[in-house]
Structure formats: structure tokens, C-alpha cells
Design an enzyme around this catalytic site. Structure first.
Site, mmCIF file in Angstrom:
data_model
loop_
_atom_site.group_PDB
_atom_site.id
_atom_site.type_symbol
_atom_site.label_atom_id
_atom_site.label_comp_id
_atom_site.label_asym_id
_atom_site.label_seq_id
_atom_site.Cartn_x
_atom_site.Cartn_y
_atom_site.Cartn_z
ATOM 1 C CB SER A 263 -0.991 -0.010 1.172
ATOM 2 O OG SER A 263 -0.351 0.215 2.397
ATOM 3 N NE ARG B 295 16.291 -12.968 2.648
ATOM 4 C CZ ARG B 295 16.396 -14.058 3.386
ATOM 5 N NH1 ARG B 295 15.411 -14.435 4.156
ATOM 6 N NH2 ARG B 295 17.483 -14.793 3.338
ATOM 7 C CG ASN C 139 12.421 0.669 6.352
ATOM 8 O OD1 ASN C 139 11.635 0.100 5.575
ATOM 9 N ND2 ASN C 139 12.452 0.402 7.643
ATOM 10 C CG HIS D 83 9.912 1.122 12.145
ATOM 11 N ND1 HIS D 83 10.076 -0.240 12.014
ATOM 12 C CD2 HIS D 83 9.617 1.343 13.436
ATOM 13 C CE1 HIS D 83 9.888 -0.809 13.202
ATOM 14 N NE2 HIS D 83 9.610 0.133 14.080
ATOM 15 C CD GLU E 1 3.138 2.956 7.735
ATOM 16 O OE1 GLU E 1 3.714 2.434 6.776
ATOM 17 O OE2 GLU E 1 2.769 2.302 8.732
#
Ligand code: GRF
Length: 219
Positions: free
Chosen positions: A19, A97, A113, A115, A180
Site C-alpha cells: 500500500s 528481508r 525505509n 517504520h 504512512e
């Protein structure tokens, strides 16, 4: 006529529903957005996000980590795809990963990234459950540069949401994911447009960003 922006070539790495990936692909379509999503890679062939990327017209490939004997060879396969597409920035969006230190260091300052917590609180998994357990009244999400230590990289941008009485992990995560989807495109624009950069282990913001505080999204 205004000069078109030079768009950075971005790859998104996913493992699941994608998403955040969709929100980044949509942002990248705006003519004045400084980045363009040109490739989506997943370590899981069954990631639902792969089909969503293809539906959006973005080349999307699975590189199944189970087909490689070790992390280094999986990362080398990723690197080959990224090189082939001329990628300048990597965006991790639900990529589950662990990457080798060598790969992370090769992309230092060029890989971010998202989080689902207000770092440095609640690194790792099950962040919403742990926020509820800890009794915090504010929770949220963080975009950070990727460093070898998990969820520990310099912070680019954060968005906060209230924790409401009666919340469970589902209601709280639903409130966070909305943020987000706003935060990640804003943070990528900041980096791709030169408003923020990694400098000696800290994030350096341009004078304009410092003045407007654009890296902070409020409730
Ligand atoms: C998001 O909550 C993100 O913060 C975390 O993994 C989840 C990915 O969701 N890293 P989606 O695949 O983008 O929907």
C-alpha cells in the site's frame, strides 16, 4: 514554459501488499514530483504488491530469496536488477528481508525505509501491539535512512497519531497507515529534490526545509 524537474530513478522493494508502494507510484506521476518509480522488486513471488505495481504499469519482478544459497548472493541478484534499471534511490516499503551490511553500505545515503512507530521507540516487529502495551498516548511512523543496524538509521521525517482509549492493534495500525501514505511520498520528495541528505551520519536539511519545518507532519 517551466523547466521540467529531473526525476530520480527509484526502485521500491516490497514483500507484501504494497500500500505504501501504491502511494509512492501515485505521487511519482505528478510532473513536478522529483522522483519516478521505475521498478518494483519483491523477495516473495506471492506478494500482492507485485500485481498492483503491474496494474499501475510499473515493471515488477520477484527475486525469490529461497532460490539463493545465502544473503550475499540474493543481494547480488538485487544489485544486478537495480544496475540494469539505472536506479539512483531505493525505497523499502514493507520489505521483510535483512540486507547484508555490504549492500546497505553500498547504498548509504541512497536507501530509505518506513517504520510503523515513532523511532527510536519500538524497533522491530509488532509495533502497534507494543505501543498499546507500553501505554503511550502518541504513536506514528518514521522514514529513516537505512544503516546496517535494524531501524536505527538517521531520521528524515515522522508523523504522529493519537492512541485513543479503546484502540486495539487494528484500529491503531489503520490510523498509522493513513499517515504512512502521506509521509513516505513527502519524505521521498524531500530527498530526491535535495531538501534532505545524509551527511556524516546525520540528516542535513536545506535552509528552506529548516525554515518551514516541512519534515514534520502533525496530527
Ligand atoms: C507498513 O506498515 C510499513 O511501515 C512497514 O510494513 C508495512 C508495509 O505495508 N515497514 P504495505 O505493504 O506498504 O501496505
Amino acid at each position: 514554459m517551466s523547466t521540467p524537474v529531473t526525476k530520480k530513478r527509484v526502485a521500491i522493494l516490497i514483500s507484501g501488499r504494497g500500500s505504501n508502494m501504491v502511494s509512492l507510484i501515485e505521487a511519482g506521476r505528478a510532473p513536478d514530483y522529483p522522483a519516478e518509480i521505475v521498478l518494483v522488486l519483491s523477495n516473495r513471488p506471492d506478494a500482492a504488491g507485485l500485481d498492483r505495481a503491474r496494474e499501475a504499469g510499473i515493471p515488477a519482478r520477484a527475486i525469490d530469496h529461497k532460490a539463493f544459497p545465502d544473503r550475499a548472493r540474493f543481494d547480488a541478484a538485487l544489485q544486478a536488477e537495480l544496475d540494469g534499471a539505472g536506479i539512483e534511490l531505493i525505497v523499502l516499503a514493507g520489505f521483510m528481508r535483512i540486507l547484508t551490511d555490504a549492500f546497505v553500505e553500498a547504498w548509504a545515503g541512497r536507501m530509505i525505509n518506513i517504520h510503523p512507530s515513532l523511532l527510536p521507540l519500538f524497533k522491530g516487529t509488532h509495533t502497534h501491539e507494543r505501543a498499546l502495551e507500553a501505554g503511550v498516548r502518541l504513536h506514528g511512523c518514521t522514514v529513516h535512512y537505512v544503516v546496517p543496524e535494524l531501524d536505527a538509521g538517521p531520521i528524515v521525517a515522522q508523523a504522529a497519531v493519537p492512541v485513543l482509549p479503546g484502540d486495539d492493534a487494528d484500529t491503531l495500525s489503520a490510523r498509522v497507515i493513513v499517515q504512512e501514505h502521506r509521509l513516505y511520498p513527502a519524505a521521498l520528495a524531500l530527498i530526491a529534490g535535495g531538501g534532505a541528505a545524509l551527511d556524516g551520519g546525520r540528516v542535513r536539511f536545506s535552509a528552506q526545509e529548516r525554515d518551514t519545518g516541512a519534515a514534520i507532519l502533525s496530527l
